[in-house]
Design a protein around this motif. Structure first.
Motif, mmCIF file in Angstrom:
data_model
loop_
_atom_site.group_PDB
_atom_site.id
_atom_site.type_symbol
_atom_site.label_atom_id
_atom_site.label_comp_id
_atom_site.label_asym_id
_atom_site.label_seq_id
_atom_site.Cartn_x
_atom_site.Cartn_y
_atom_site.Cartn_z
ATOM 1 N N GLN A 220 0.831 -0.794 0.511
ATOM 2 C CA GLN A 220 -0.222 0.060 0.129
ATOM 3 C C GLN A 220 0.911 1.019 0.319
ATOM 4 O O GLN A 220 1.938 1.427 0.706
ATOM 5 C CB GLN A 220 -0.698 0.453 1.250
ATOM 6 C CG GLN A 220 -2.183 1.222 1.131
ATOM 7 C CD GLN A 220 -3.097 0.742 2.635
ATOM 8 O OE1 GLN A 220 -3.379 0.167 3.120
ATOM 9 N NE2 GLN A 220 -4.071 1.940 2.636
ATOM 10 N N GLN B 276 0.696 5.336 0.651
ATOM 11 C CA GLN B 276 0.661 6.890 1.087
ATOM 12 C C GLN B 276 0.965 7.894 0.767
ATOM 13 O O GLN B 276 2.302 8.456 0.757
ATOM 14 C CB GLN B 276 0.408 6.878 3.052
ATOM 15 C CG GLN B 276 -0.381 5.775 3.227
ATOM 16 C CD GLN B 276 -0.493 5.607 4.967
ATOM 17 O OE1 GLN B 276 0.693 6.291 4.981
ATOM 18 N NE2 GLN B 276 -1.822 4.811 5.450
ATOM 19 N N TYR C 81 -3.816 4.655 -6.067
ATOM 20 C CA TYR C 81 -3.733 5.644 -4.546
ATOM 21 C C TYR C 81 -4.413 7.152 -4.994
ATOM 22 O O TYR C 81 -3.302 7.561 -5.700
ATOM 23 C CB TYR C 81 -2.456 4.939 -3.924
ATOM 24 C CG TYR C 81 -2.459 3.660 -3.290
ATOM 25 C CD1 TYR C 81 -1.819 3.011 -4.213
ATOM 26 C CD2 TYR C 81 -3.478 3.268 -2.419
ATOM 27 C CE1 TYR C 81 -1.786 1.775 -3.772
ATOM 28 C CE2 TYR C 81 -2.963 2.036 -2.222
ATOM 29 C CZ TYR C 81 -2.454 0.826 -2.944
ATOM 30 O OH TYR C 81 -2.184 -0.189 -2.592
ATOM 31 N N GLY D 183 -3.309 11.130 -2.935
ATOM 32 C CA GLY D 183 -3.639 12.129 -1.648
ATOM 33 C C GLY D 183 -5.004 12.586 -1.412
ATOM 34 O O GLY D 183 -5.743 12.273 -2.036
#
Length: 124
Positions: free
Chosen positions: A1, A3, A113, A115
Motif C-alpha cells: 500500500q 500513502q 492510491y 492523496g
C-alpha cells in the motif's frame, strides 16, 4: 500500500510559479507510475501530468505543456510538479496519485492510491 501527502499549494499571482511536492510511504514506490490531477470547484478531476516508474516517460495535458514539469526522486519517495507561468484557470485542488501499472496514465480510474490534495489559487 502507498500513502501520499501533497504540499506546496498556496495563493499566487498570475504569471508566478509554484512547486508542488508529494511524499509517498511504502517500499514499492519506485514501481508505481505517478500522476498529478486537479479539480476546480464544481468540475471533474482532470489530468495534469504523469511520469513512469523510472522517470523515463512523462505525459502532460495540453493545457500545461511548456509550463509545468513533473519529476520524481525514487530515493526520496517523492514526486514533484514545477508550475510556471501560472494562470487563473490553473486554480484548483491538486492531487497526487499512484498507478501500479507503472507506465503512467491520464485516466483517473487507472490510479490505485490518492492523496488528500493541496489547494492552488492563482489570482488575476
Amino acid at each position: 500500500q502507498v500513502q501520499l501527502v501533497e504540499s506546496g499549494g498556496e495563493l499566487v499571482q498570475a504569471g508566478g510559479s509554484l512547486r508542488l511536492s508529494c511524499a509517498a510511504s511504502g517500499r514499492t514506490f519506485s514501481s508505481y507510475a505517478m500522476g498529478w490531477f486537479r479539480q476546480a470547484p464544481g468540475k471533474e478531476r482532470d489530468f495534469v501530468a504523469a511520469i513512469s516508474w523510472g522517470g523515463g516517460r512523462v505525459y502532460y495535458a495540453d493545457s500545461v505543456k511548456g509550463r509545468f514539469t513533473i519529476s520524481r526522486d525514487n530515493a526520496r519517495n517523492a514526486v514533484y510538479l514545477q508550475m510556471n507561468s501560472l494562470k487563473p484557470e490553473d486554480t484548483g485542488v491538486y492531487y497526487c496519485a499512484a498507478d501500479h501499472g507503472g507506465r503512467g496514465s491520464a485516466t483517473v480510474d487507472d490510479y490505485d492510491y490518492w492523496g488528500q490534495g493541496t489547494q492552488v489559487t492563482v489570482s488575476s
